[in-house]
Enzyme design. Structure first.
Site, PDB file in Angstrom:
ATOM      1  N   CYS A 184       0.530   9.125   3.651  1.00 37.84           N
ATOM      2  CA  CYS A 184       1.026   9.294   2.286  1.00 37.84           C
ATOM      3  C   CYS A 184       1.226  10.769   1.983  1.00 37.84           C
ATOM      4  O   CYS A 184       0.349  11.589   2.270  1.00 37.84           O
ATOM      5  CB  CYS A 184       0.027   8.686   1.296  1.00 37.84           C
ATOM      6  SG  CYS A 184       0.509   8.887  -0.445  1.00 37.84           S
ATOM      7  N   CYS A 186      -1.450   0.281  -5.723  1.00 35.42           N
ATOM      8  CA  CYS A 186      -0.596   1.426  -5.452  1.00 35.42           C
ATOM      9  C   CYS A 186      -1.018   2.548  -6.387  1.00 35.42           C
ATOM     10  O   CYS A 186      -0.618   2.569  -7.554  1.00 35.42           O
ATOM     11  CB  CYS A 186       0.874   1.048  -5.660  1.00 35.42           C
ATOM     12  SG  CYS A 186       2.036   2.355  -5.258  1.00 35.42           S
TER      13      CYS A 186
END
Length: 422
Positions: free
Chosen positions: A353, A159
């Site tokens: 994202c 991440c």
């Protein structure tokens, strides 16, 4: 009547509970097992760490809102899953039996894999809202005596978005405070290059993010492994393309935020057939565990392979858009299983994202996540910052209302204009 337990009360778990209630009606019981009574909108944690949000701004009471939809809640947390007995042991000694289990726990944060890493050591974290609040406390002390900052991710991390966000949000905040000239910032990452993000890059994400770092005077060390952290110093080994040590670095810092690698949570780790060696849940294309077909899983806790091999280990991210798609597939397949029909629903494994940079932002679209892709797209603009602020608002409204509309599809995809990109 079937009893479905959802293990986890985060973005995936709460969304799954609402969609299961919507799909199954009131004829079946749904219970969420969480770790505490608060839901946090995790993507806002970098803002909490610099004081742009308070924890209360991004948290809601889980039992209050679930009860309105006749969804049970246990906030003591899970001690252990016992798939052979179809039950979950709770930390207070009680056991809950299930007909179907949805594991949406999120990860265990593996700070222990690097000596001195994490809030219990010498670096901060934005992985949880509690961590972000502690990072804000440390940041306030730092502002009184600024100096070098190191931001990044440990080897094995999957991440990377919050690390990029935090580095540039920090830059923006320090410029507002007229302190930026006193704070050298270094970004350290196992990614083979800036902009890889565990996705093999998205469009020209490398050029875009390298340019942004240069503009903001942020130095970077990619293809790097953090080997240890002491008070005020970080040991980093920069690797070559074959994964062999190339250069040793000792980075001084007065403040540091580093994302750890993830593993599966203790409640499931080591259960043969359920997890891989890192504790992530094994699933088929219908989100079911092959060994225990009445167990489904979604979100960060599922086992998916890296997009590609990298000299320093990196994992593949699981984004919010992907999680929403998986939640819908899980709810439909459990509905089919209860009706005696075969599983048919499959998720779309796409990555979208919104990376905030404090005063601007970058949007990334990878359809599908694993190359080759139909769409690879990256754009920068102030509108991304505004979009993320709006997304925070809409998602918290969704968690309060129990609305099952896919927020990414309704708001973010329209905003990005993905249909025109296609």
């Amino acid at each position: 009547m079937a009893h479905i337990i959802v293990l986890g009360a985060g973005i995936g778990g709460m969304s799954a509970a609402y969609e299961l209630r919507d799909a199954l009606g009131k004829d079946h019981a749904v219970t969420v097992v969480g770790d505490g009574d608060l839901f946090s909108f995790t993507p806002s944690n970098p803002w909490v760490a610099v004081g742009w949000r308070r924890p209360a701004d991004i948290q809601i009471s889980v039992p209050t809102h679930l009860a309105r939809h006749d969804i049970g809640f246990e906030g003591v947390g899970a001690q252990r899953v016992e798939p052979e007995r179809n039950r979950v042991l709770l930390r207070d000694g009680r056991a809950l039996e299930y007909d179907y289990l949805v594991i949406a726990t999120g990860p265990r944060l593996a700070f222990d894999e690097v000596p001195g890493l994490g809030p219990g050591g010498h670096t901060q974290s934005v992985c949880t809202t509690e961590h972000a609040d502690k990072a804000w406390e440390a940041y306030q002390a730092f502002l009184a005596a600024p100096g070098p900052v190191v931001v990044g991710a440990a080897a094995g991390a999957s991440c990377f978005g919050p690390a990029y966000e935090f580095a540039m949000i920090l830059d923006a905040d320090l410029r507002k405070r007229r302190l930026r000239d006193r704070v050298p910032i270094t970004y350290v990452s196992p990614e083979p290059y800036v902009g890889h993000m565990g996705l093999g890059g998205v469009g020209d994400s490398r050029g875009l993010l390298e340019s942004e770092f240069r503009q903001r005077h942020i130095r970077w060390l990619a293809n790097a492994k953090i080997t240890g952290v002491r008070d005020g110093e970080m040991d980093v080994v920069e690797m070559d393309d074959d994964g062999q040590p190339k250069k040793q670095h000792v980075l001084p810092f007065r403040y540091s935020m580093v994302l750890p690698a993830f593993t599966g949570v203790d409640a499931v780790r080591g259960i043969e057939g359920l997890c891989n060696p890192r504790g992530f849940i094994l699933i088929d294309r219908h989100q079911r565990n092959p060994a225990y077909p009445n167990i489904y899983s979604l979100g960060v806790c599922v086992a998916i392979p890296p997009v590609e091999a990298t000299p320093v280990p990196t994992g593949a991210p699981k984004t919010g858009f992907m999680i929403e798609s998986v939640v819908t597939a899980v709810a439909r397949n459990i509905q089919s299983a209860i009706a005696g029909a075969p599983a048919a629903a499959e998720a779309t494994w796409n990555a979208i994202c919104l990376a905030d940079m404090g005063d601007t932002g970058v949007a990334f679209v990878a359809l599908p996540q694993i190359p080759p892709r139909n769409v690879t797209w990256a754009r920068k603009g102030k509108w991304v910052h505004m979009a993320k602020v709006a997304f925070e608002k809409y998602f918290l409204m969704k968690m309060k209302s129990g609305n099952t509309e896919p927020v990414y599809e309704k708001y973010v995809l329209k905003l990005l204009g993905v249909m025109r990109i296609r």
